[in-house]
Design a protein around this motif. Structure first.
Motif, mmCIF file in Angstrom:
data_model
loop_
_atom_site.group_PDB
_atom_site.id
_atom_site.type_symbol
_atom_site.label_atom_id
_atom_site.label_comp_id
_atom_site.label_asym_id
_atom_site.label_seq_id
_atom_site.Cartn_x
_atom_site.Cartn_y
_atom_site.Cartn_z
ATOM 1 N N UNK A 69 -2.700 -4.323 -8.551
ATOM 2 C CA UNK A 69 -3.584 -3.225 -8.140
ATOM 3 C C UNK A 69 -3.164 -2.754 -6.763
ATOM 4 N N UNK A 70 -3.362 -1.488 -6.502
ATOM 5 C CA UNK A 70 -3.102 -0.871 -5.203
ATOM 6 C C UNK A 70 -4.130 0.228 -5.003
ATOM 7 N N UNK A 71 -4.550 0.418 -3.769
ATOM 8 C CA UNK A 71 -5.407 1.552 -3.497
ATOM 9 C C UNK A 71 -4.588 2.827 -3.416
ATOM 10 N N UNK A 72 -3.421 2.711 -2.821
ATOM 11 C CA UNK A 72 -2.582 3.882 -2.572
ATOM 12 C C UNK A 72 -1.152 3.611 -3.013
ATOM 13 N N UNK A 73 -0.475 2.693 -2.345
ATOM 14 C CA UNK A 73 0.930 2.419 -2.646
ATOM 15 C C UNK A 73 1.838 3.159 -1.702
ATOM 16 N N UNK A 74 1.666 2.884 -0.402
ATOM 17 C CA UNK A 74 2.412 3.625 0.623
ATOM 18 C C UNK A 74 3.915 3.473 0.466
ATOM 19 N N UNK A 111 -1.368 5.560 -6.494
ATOM 20 C CA UNK A 111 -1.135 7.001 -6.674
ATOM 21 C C UNK A 111 -0.251 7.314 -7.877
ATOM 22 N N UNK A 112 0.091 6.313 -8.673
ATOM 23 C CA UNK A 112 0.849 6.569 -9.898
ATOM 24 C C UNK A 112 -0.042 7.371 -10.855
ATOM 25 N N UNK A 113 0.510 8.435 -11.405
ATOM 26 C CA UNK A 113 -0.257 9.343 -12.236
ATOM 27 C C UNK A 113 -0.759 10.542 -11.460
ATOM 28 N N UNK A 114 -0.830 10.388 -10.130
ATOM 29 C CA UNK A 114 -1.284 11.466 -9.260
ATOM 30 C C UNK A 114 -0.113 12.104 -8.522
ATOM 31 N N UNK A 115 0.768 11.286 -7.975
ATOM 32 C CA UNK A 115 1.946 11.767 -7.239
ATOM 33 C C UNK A 115 3.204 11.241 -7.911
ATOM 34 N N UNK A 116 3.298 9.936 -8.034
ATOM 35 C CA UNK A 116 4.394 9.305 -8.767
ATOM 36 C C UNK A 116 3.996 9.261 -10.238
ATOM 37 N N UNK A 117 4.818 9.856 -11.089
ATOM 38 C CA UNK A 117 4.482 9.971 -12.511
ATOM 39 C C UNK A 117 5.675 9.548 -13.360
ATOM 40 N N UNK A 118 5.480 9.558 -14.675
ATOM 41 C CA UNK A 118 6.575 9.211 -15.581
ATOM 42 C C UNK A 118 7.679 10.261 -15.542
ATOM 43 N N UNK A 119 7.379 11.438 -15.016
ATOM 44 C CA UNK A 119 8.407 12.468 -14.894
ATOM 45 C C UNK A 119 9.364 12.187 -13.745
ATOM 46 N N UNK A 120 8.877 11.516 -12.693
ATOM 47 C CA UNK A 120 9.734 11.306 -11.525
ATOM 48 C C UNK A 120 9.990 9.841 -11.200
ATOM 49 N N UNK A 121 9.550 8.940 -12.079
ATOM 50 C CA UNK A 121 9.776 7.502 -11.870
ATOM 51 C C UNK A 121 9.671 6.800 -13.217
ATOM 52 N N UNK A 122 10.014 5.530 -13.219
ATOM 53 C CA UNK A 122 9.811 4.698 -14.402
ATOM 54 C C UNK A 122 8.527 3.912 -14.195
ATOM 55 N N UNK A 123 7.578 4.036 -15.140
ATOM 56 C CA UNK A 123 6.235 3.461 -14.978
ATOM 57 C C UNK A 123 5.948 2.484 -16.119
ATOM 58 N N UNK A 124 5.437 1.279 -15.756
ATOM 59 C CA UNK A 124 5.092 0.259 -16.749
ATOM 60 C C UNK A 124 3.684 -0.263 -16.468
#
Length: 374
Positions: free
Chosen positions: A277-282, A301-314
């Motif tokens: 878990x992270x509140x932000x992920x600086x 902030x994954x899904x808000x700023x960092x997304x599957x379009x610009x990163x690999x998310x698991x």
């Protein structure tokens, strides 16, 4: 407008720190700010003036469990200063002190939320965290203003407590892009390796670094020249070093200790975040600003700023998914670099505020909370 701020961050006493600079900027826009700090390592009470309008006070307590009462007592002793609002750094122990002071001084309470405490992983982490969730459930509905660092946290709070949306404001962490002052020469120092995956993190259980090592062990079976670089310190370092030896990857895992990470982001081939878990992920913002490709769990902030379009998310806690995505990322460096360019642009759009406008926004939120009354 005079502000009483409750904090657990001892860095405010370092006038060279970013947090001290922000406080001075806030002070210039108010009649004055009193900051009461209670944290481990502050063994004696002291008072320091950061500027004519910002005064810090260290508040000591016999144990961490007595810190809220110590903060409340110290704040009440300053009641003649005529505060307009009390703001607490978290909705837990510090928030409880703020709640008491809000009632005693009859002033509005603002609560800041920097962590995703409604994530199921937060409560599972410890008994203390379960108590903190209960405290937050008492405090947040009583606050006049709630400031959070991500849309994920805002949505979870609104859903859990049924609060009015205007009561909860999302304000990202202020993080001007840092330019590395020197190189760390990873490829020159470790010429046996051809790729470097980077982790910048406190070495603590919630970062799920044991399972990250296990995923890397799986990846290294086929990526024989891959290295993992850990930048950071924490209570789990020795255990993680032992775990790397048990997995047979100790020569591939480079513990660099705490260093300024800017140059590491520039030289790494992939940035990996495996937090539960992270509140932000600086660090995700920092990696994206540096153009470093990102592999991350779905936190902060994954899904808000960092997304599957610009990163690999698991998903958090899924070793197999992490290992598969890691393997794919290392096998497709050009594809990941293209994603990194998109992440850099997304971060650029995410927080366009200058330090000056950021300070004005913070103080504006305080004024709004004061206008609403108690």
């Amino acid at each position: 407008m005079k502000i009483l701020m409750l904090s657990t961050d001892p860095r405010v006493f370092d006038i060279r720190s970013a947090v001290a600079s922000r406080l001075i900027a806030y002070g210039e826009l108010t009649e004055g700010i009193r900051v009461l700090v209670s944290a481990g390592g502050l063994s004696e009470e002291k008072e320091v003036a950061l500027s004519p309008r910002v005064v810090l006070g260290a508040v000591s307590a016999r144990s961490r469990f007595l810190r809220p009462l110590a903060l409340a007592r110290a704040g009440y002793s300053l009641r003649k200063e005529g505060f307009s609002l009390v703001t607490a750094q978290d909705p837990f122990e510090t928030g409880f002190a703020g709640f008491i002071l809000s009632m005693l001084l009859k002033i509005p309470l603002e609560v800041q939320v920097h962590t995703d405490f409604l994530s199921p992983y937060f409560a599972r982490h410890s008994y203390l965290n379960r108590v903190r969730v209960a405290l937050a459930s008492l405090i947040l509905p009583k606050a006049r203003s709630i400031r959070v660092v991500s849309l994920r946290i805002k949505r979870s709070i609104l859903s859990r407590y049924g609060l009015a949306e205007k009561k909860v404001t999302v304000l990202p962490i202020m993080n001007p892009s840092s330019v590395p002052t020197e190189e760390v020469h990873l490829k020159e120092r470790h010429s046996d390796f051809s790729s470097f995956s980077l982790v910048v993190s406190r070495l603590e259980p919630e970062k799920d670094l044991r399972r990250l090592l296990e995923a890397f062990a799986e990846v290294s079976r086929t990526e024989e020249k891959a290295a993992l670089v850990l930048v950071g310190e924490g209570g789990e370092r020795e255990a993680l070093e032992r775990h790397a030896r048990t997995l047979g990857i100790e020569k591939r895992v480079l513990f660099e200790g705490w260093q300024s990470p800017a140059a590491y982001y520039k030289e790494a081939d992939l940035y990996v975040l495996n937090s539960l878990f992270e509140g932000y992920g600086l660090t995700l913002i920092e990696a994206a600003q540096a153009g470093c490709p990102i592999l991350t769990t779905d936190v902060g902030i994954v899904g808000e700023v960092i997304t599957e379009e610009n990163a690999s998310v698991v998903p958090p806690g899924d070793i197999r998914a992490l290992a598969r995505a890691w393997q794919t990322a290392l096998e497709n460096p050009q594809y990941m670099r293209e994603k990194a360019e998109l992440a850099m642009e997304a971060v650029r759009r995410h927080s366009p505020l200058t330090p000056e406008s950021y300070a004005e926004t913070i103080v504006g939120l305080w004024r709004e909370a004061c206008a609403r009354g108690v």
